[in-house]
Design an enzyme around this catalytic site. Sequence first.
Site, mmCIF file in Angstrom:
data_model
loop_
_atom_site.group_PDB
_atom_site.id
_atom_site.type_symbol
_atom_site.label_atom_id
_atom_site.label_comp_id
_atom_site.label_asym_id
_atom_site.label_seq_id
_atom_site.Cartn_x
_atom_site.Cartn_y
_atom_site.Cartn_z
ATOM 1 N N SER A 18 0.580 -0.893 0.131
ATOM 2 C CA SER A 18 -0.061 -0.057 0.076
ATOM 3 C C SER A 18 1.249 1.478 0.365
ATOM 4 C CB SER A 18 -0.963 0.264 1.518
ATOM 5 O OG SER A 18 -1.387 0.723 1.174
ATOM 6 N N LYS A 42 -3.620 2.039 -2.360
ATOM 7 C CA LYS A 42 -3.161 3.425 -1.086
ATOM 8 C C LYS A 42 -4.410 3.357 -0.615
ATOM 9 C CE LYS A 42 -2.891 7.752 -2.560
ATOM 10 N NZ LYS A 42 -1.000 7.587 -1.949
ATOM 11 N N LEU A 70 -1.282 10.075 4.360
ATOM 12 C CA LEU A 70 -2.553 9.427 4.025
ATOM 13 C C LEU A 70 -3.417 10.429 2.548
ATOM 14 C CD1 LEU A 70 -2.938 8.032 7.673
ATOM 15 C CD2 LEU A 70 -2.117 6.373 5.302
ATOM 16 N N CYS A 127 -2.730 4.632 12.493
ATOM 17 C CA CYS A 127 -3.526 6.073 12.069
ATOM 18 C C CYS A 127 -3.463 6.529 14.024
ATOM 19 C CB CYS A 127 -4.745 5.919 11.758
ATOM 20 S SG CYS A 127 -4.217 5.749 9.736
ATOM 21 N N THR A 193 6.439 1.344 8.838
ATOM 22 C CA THR A 193 7.431 2.112 8.882
ATOM 23 C C THR A 193 7.538 2.730 10.281
ATOM 24 O OG1 THR A 193 6.175 4.255 8.513
ATOM 25 C CG2 THR A 193 6.908 2.899 6.218
ATOM 26 N N GLY A 217 12.724 1.001 3.993
ATOM 27 C CA GLY A 217 13.832 0.399 3.040
ATOM 28 C C GLY A 217 14.735 -0.669 3.449
ATOM 29 N N GLY A 265 7.193 -2.855 -1.044
ATOM 30 C CA GLY A 265 7.348 -1.472 -1.203
ATOM 31 C C GLY A 265 8.464 -0.039 -1.708
#
Length: 303
Positions: A18, A42, A70, A127, A193, A217, A265
């Site tokens: 996503s 997304k 977002l 979130c 992340t 990453g 991603g």
Amino acid sequence: MRVTVAGVELCSPVIAASGTFGYGVEFEEIVALNKIGAIVTKGLSREPMAGNAAPRMIETAAGMMNAIGLQNVGVRAFLDEKLPKLRKTGAVVIANVFGFAIEDYVAVIEALNEAEGIAMYEVNASCPNTSHGGMSFGVDPDALYWLSRRCRETADRAGRPVMVKLSPNVTDIRLMAKVAADAGVAALSLVNTFVALAIDVETRRPRIANVTGGLSGPAIKPIAVRMVHESAKEVSIPIVGMGGITKAEDAVEFMLAGATAVQVGTASFADPRAVENIANGLRKWCAGHQVGEVRSLTGGLRV
């Protein structure tokens, strides 16, 4: 190469993550969307969101940081404009959903329940819960339980499984994995992340307008693999692993740690065909290592 996640059969265990693959349709001219495992859209919210101010994405020594905020078209525009085109590609679609209160998540899933062509929901638990002071759902066990349960109950009405995407910004990922599983969700995806900060030493200001951003990453891969391994030992539901996958061997690592499938991603920003290329590389790796079924790699770590 076939695997099954929460009852959904995928032609490959390699999935587009996503926020890194748009809504999928943007890639149809360069990627065979029906040949990759699945596409995670997304994040979708009740209403359109413009996202954060720029700069909101920077390169790091071994990956990237982002604070996109977002940004998305909203669930109704997705259903009207994006999903019909996506259905025509034959891709397996996983809809990522988010909100700032449990009711937001439920409203998005209720809207998506009305549409055809969605295989599963991925619930973004990272979130901020604005109803409880802004603490993220994914770092509060009680909040995560009720978010997972309400989303699962809502998705059950359409007969669709829910996968919860866990935040890595916790002391014990095993606890959060167990909490989500106890709420009855069908799968977990991890990790999201890591909260990070980068400073411009000349201006002495944050390099991202939002001050902090999410680090992704190759830099996070060993931590992500460890968290997948710990979670896989704690729960019996399928796990989709992610974090720094750039080549087939990275995908193998996650699967050996306990993942049934993986998501790619950040690599898609460097190479828009990364998902397809990694899937092809995984097929070749398996052939070269006498692995007849890729699913046999799951949980194969020798300790």
